[in-house]
Design an enzyme around this catalytic site. Structure first.
Site, PDB file in Angstrom:
ATOM      1  N   GLU A  85       0.800  -1.228   0.000  1.00  0.00           N
ATOM      2  CA  GLU A  85       0.000   0.000   0.000  1.00  0.00           C
ATOM      3  C   GLU A  85       0.833   1.279   0.000  1.00  0.00           C
ATOM      4  O   GLU A  85       0.415   2.280  -0.570  1.00  0.00           O
ATOM      5  CB  GLU A  85      -0.937   0.014   1.230  1.00  0.00           C
ATOM      6  N   SER A 130     -56.165  10.142  13.071  1.00  0.00           N
ATOM      7  CA  SER A 130     -56.778  11.351  13.639  1.00  0.00           C
ATOM      8  C   SER A 130     -55.928  12.027  14.706  1.00  0.00           C
ATOM      9  O   SER A 130     -56.248  13.149  15.119  1.00  0.00           O
ATOM     10  CB  SER A 130     -58.150  11.000  14.231  1.00  0.00           C
TER      11      SER A 130
END
Length: 935
Positions: free
Chosen positions: A178, A479
């Site tokens: 890497e 409601s």
């Protein structure tokens, strides 16, 4: 001139460089403006200089031309002119170069100021270096002291390990493949970066130029945008990271942070998942196999199948080759590693190491955090992502192992009660037709602070961490939305008052059916606002929402009450805002915070689960201050409290009532009954409860299970608390006695009630809407001359002056298609001449015993039951003169004998019920001309 420009550089550059050294200093626009001003001065001086030189040069030329030239002899001053011309050119070029250099230096300095003051270059990797558990604190109500609640425990497949526990060959494998110059660069490998850029330009790039340090930055922030700004920011962050942390700390962070495929975050989790070992037990071959995955986890993850296993082997050989090339492993180690068989955890005959096996046994006895702690945890992660720029997975690691101190809003007593109630399946023991268990979620808010003090995520015993939290699920509330989206904003705007009356009558025909329908049977005509909310009337909510306007309702919900789950589609649908049929739905958190606004006198407070987060050094990294604003007038909050107390006292919310405490609230359910809601509040707490199935299915239960569950835990929460009323002032309100059928000031004989209304919206007109009419006692229609039994009825005339001015409502009578039986009846009446035409439909009627409108009587017309003159009753004592007439009568017309003329109590009803209109055919023609809505 050149010296002057250099002086300018000397003055500018140190000034900007000094600012670059200062950390966390905002970009000073004055410094930039000052620098640009100096640059302008430099250019101005250059123009003056060039102009002076040009003018002097022209003067010298002019003087030379005026002097006679000598033949074959060159004047000495000519040589001087040539020298001066050459010197001038050099001066100009030098000046331009100096200005260019100055400009470049200035803009570079400005750029550095921007980088160091406007970009956040700091990246905290303490979670991967400290490995300290974060502690959660709560405030004791009695002492006011902050007391430790718990320590956070990780849930991800990630185990942090120290760099000292990671073998050298594992570290070297990663560095070789890497970032081979990891120990020599300072965060950025300029050589690799240049190669990567060249490769991108030529199309020959095989890998990026990011170093291990840059990859740590990218993984920590989660910033993967492909932009120049992101790359520049990443480079400077990497340089800063190298200054703040050692190489070992950065390498350790990388190995604990990055993703290794197969759901593994960090090298330790990968070692356990792939080879059943700890990272310290990995061989060189196994280490190369694992670290090779990071470049392309999807492609190199051997657990995905045989092809992927082959790709992983090729990548492993590449890593081994690179290690050998760089001298990290010997020839013998290289050859041995290449041929070493890789036995993965899914291969036959695999046996995990002793260390991993013991770890699995320990994990089986894990204790779970409370639902509140999980909600708080997710809130903090979201804020760290939004405010600090951390990737969500990184933010979680920081919370688990960064040694943070978290100050939360929980009330342990309330949370314990709620957890115990929700853990008992018997408190909501219902199963759907598909075999699913009924579920629920709840959020409880302290009305004094507006903070969340308890959370219930699901019903039943805990089976894992961070399972679906039903208190955050967006579902329909039915409601329960009406007080928030309709009645509160309408009261606040003066569209209605607590004295108002509204018509419980369908609003329109929708798809051939009357709409909206009620949960109860039929329609109850004119009703008070109190009854409309208590009975949860749907037409009254829709009428009020339309009168308020839907955009005003939507704005109140999203701006005043801070709902975030509504959509633009909801703003244009009355059924969404008035009845709760939203496109998506709401959360219990939103609903609890909105209802708590009523108890808090109209002040909305953003609900929070924590107040602040400190890092391990005591620095504040997140400050979650209370945010409040006035969402409605205090008079509106007072009125809503009175209205919603009535709902629990003797309305749809009685299932939530318990003795000894003032309670207000509202139920909610969808048309299909797939969702049930109850939001209730006391002077102490507000709690919103949702109940439903994972797969929306009709709930078959006794009463409203959400209200029942609310009562179960809230009655325990309030045990021992003294009863009191809501501490909301009514100073801006006035008591008025009004007619319950018109909402105007009650006159003599009006059915009345006394209510408090805002002073600005108090009614000023007196009711004049009640009139008397004579109706047939048999048919209930307006009495004709032929009705034998008549009676006086009191009806409501909406066309009366005060009612029309003070209310201004007219019912639009709706009709439904005629049934076959009614069609036959009207056909017979038409043939008999009783009517001039067959009605287009049957009018929708309100329930019996409710307020009757005069316009409805007018629409029905005169009695059609009694259509012929009554036979006179003979007087046995009267002489028979054979004239064929009756006393006082006319043999042809029958006169008035034997009939009763309707009484004219108001001068209006008598006219309407008399024969002035003519027969019913004429009456219908009159009705059509007058709109069928009044006299």
């Amino acid at each position: 001139m050149g010296e002057h420009l250099l002086k300018v550089c000397v003055r500018i550059i140190p000034h900007l460089a000094a600012k670059c050294k200062t950390r966390y200093v905002p970009l000073d626009s004055r410094a930039i403006l000052y620098s640009v001003s100096l640059l302008k001065i430099g250019y101005a001086r250059l123009r003056i200089f060039l102009s002076q030189r040009r003018r002097r040069f022209m003067e010298e030329n002019r003087a030379e031309n005026q002097t006679p030239r000598r033949q074959h002899t060159q004047h000495p001053t000519h040589q001087v002119h040539k020298k001066k011309k050459g010197g001038t050119a050099k001066t100009v070029i030098g000046t331009i170069l100096a200005i260019g250099l100055t400009t470049c230096l200035m803009f570079f300095a400005i750029f550095m100021v921007y980088v160091h003051t406007s970009l956040d270059l700091n990246v905290d990797i303490s979670a991967y270096t400290l490995k300290q558990s974060s502690t959660v604190y709560y405030q004791d109500k009695t002492s006011g002291e902050w007391v430790e609640l718990t320590k956070l425990h990780g849930a991800e497949n990630r185990t942090l390990v120290s760099i000292d526990d990671i073998p050298k060959h594992v570290q070297e494998a990663l560095i070789s493949i890497e970032d081979e110059r990891f120990y020599s660069h300072h965060g950025v490998d300029w050589k690799s970066t240049a190669k990567a850029i060249l490769g991108k330009l030529t199309g020959t790039s095989t890998r990026g130029g990011s170093t291990i340090t840059q990859q740590v930055v990218k993984n920590m922030t989660g910033d993967n945008e492909v932009t120049i700004k992101r790359k520049v920011t990443e480079i400077f962050r990497a340089l800063r990271l190298e200054k703040n942390y050692s190489k070992d700390e950065i390498l350790e962070t990388y190995l604990n942070l990055v993703y290794f495929g197969n759901g593994c975050n960090g090298i330790e989790a990968a070692a356990e998942s792939y080879f059943g070992k700890t990272v310290g037990e990995l061989s060189i071959a196994e280490a190369a196999s694992i670290v090779g995955i990071t470049q392309f986890p999807y492609k190199y993850d051997p657990s995905r199948g045989d092809w992927y296993r082959e790709q992983n082997k090729e990548r492993q050989l590449t890593v081994l080759y690179k290690m050998h090339e760089l001298g990290k492993i010997s020839d013998e180690e290289y050859e041995q590693a290449k041929v070493e068989p890789l036995v993965f955890s899914w291969d036959p005959g695999f046996v995990p190491s002793a260390g991993v096996a013991s770890r699995v046994d320990t994990a089986s006895s894990t204790e779970y955090d409370s639902y509140f702690v999980e909600r708080m945890f997710n809130d903090i992660v979201a804020d760290m992502h939004e405010q600090l720029g951390y990737d969500e997975s990184v933010a979680k690691d920081l919370l688990y192992t960064g040694g943070y101190s978290i100050y939360c809003t929980v009330d342990p007593k309330v949370q314990s009660i709620v957890e115990s109630v929700y853990a008992d399946r018997n408190n909501l023991n219902y199963t759907s037709s598909k075999g699913e268990l009924l579920q629920s979620g709840a959020t409880i808010i302290d009305n004094t602070t507006g903070d969340i003090v308890a959370v219930a995520g699901r019903v039943g015993e805990r089976e894992g961490r961070f399972l679906l939290d039903y208190s955050t699920v967006v579902r329909q509330c039915g409601s329960a939305i009406k007080p928030l989206s309709v009645y509160a904003p309408a009261l606040d705007a003066g569209v209605i008052t607590p004295a108002s009356v509204i018509d419980d009558y369908p609003v329109e025909m929708l798809g051939g059916s009357i709409w909206p329908v009620n949960a109860y049977s039929g329609y109850r005509s004119i009703m008070t606002l109190q009854d409309a909310i208590r009975n949860s009337s749907n037409p009254t909510a829709v009428r009020t929402a339309i009168k308020l306007t839907l955009p005003a309702s939507y704005a109140f919900m999203t701006e005043n009450l801070s709902f975030t789950t509504l959509t633009n589609d909801d703003m244009t649908a009355a059924g969404a805002l008035a009845l709760g049929g939203l496109s998506k739905g709401v959360t219990t958190r939103e609903m609890a915070a909105a209802y708590a606004t009523f108890a808090r006198g109209g002040v909305y407070t953003t609900p929070r689960t924590y107040t602040e987060v400190l890092d391990h050094n005591g620095n504040v990294i997140l400050e979650n201050k209370t945010e409040s604003h006035a969402a409605m007038k205090e008079s509106t909050a007072y009125a809503m409290n009175e209205l919603l107390k009535n709902v629990v006292r003797n309305g749809t919310g009685t299932g939530a009532s318990f003795s000894g405490m003032t309670i207000a609230g509202k139920t909610g359910s969808t048309n299909s009954n797939n969702d049930r809601y109850f939001v209730g509040y006391t002077p102490y707490y507000t709690a919103a409860v949702w109940v439903g199935y994972d797969t929306p299915t009709r709930i078959v239960a006794s009463g409203n299970p959400a209200a029942t569950l609310w009562k179960t835990f809230m009655s325990k929460v309030h045990a021992g608390l003294p009863n009191k009323d809501f501490e909301v002032s009514s100073a801006d309100m006035v008591s008025v006695t009004v007619c319950t059928q018109t909402g105007l000031l009650a006159s003599a004989g009006c059915p009345s009630q006394t209510v408090k209304v805002a002073k600005d919206y108090a009614p000023s007109l007196s009711c004049d809407g009640h009139i008397s009419v004579t109706v047939c006692a048999d048919s209930g229609m307006l009495a004709s001359d032929y009705c034998p039994n008549v009676t006086t009825a009191y009806v409501l005339d909406l066309s009366q002056p005060n009612v029309s001015s003070g209310w201004g409502y007219k019912r639009e009578l709706l009709t439904t298609p005629l049934s076959a039986a009614l069609q036959a009846t009207y056909q017979a009446q038409l043939e008999e001449g009783l009517i001039s035409s067959i009605p287009a439909g049957e009018p929708v009627r309100t329930n019996s015993g409710t307020v009757q409108l005069y316009s409805d009587l007018m629409y029905r017309g005169m009695c059609t039951t009694h259509t012929t003159p009554l036979e006179p009753t003979p007087d046995p004592d009267a002489p028979d003169d054979g004239s064929g007439t009756t006393p006082g009568g006319d043999a042809t017309t029958g006169g008035d004998s034997g009939t009763q003329t309707p009484s004219d109590n108001t001068g209006t009803a008598g006219d309407s019920a008399s024969g002035d209109v003519g027969d019913n055919g004429q009456f219908l023609n009159w009705l059509l001309n007058n709109g069928g809505t009044g006299r």
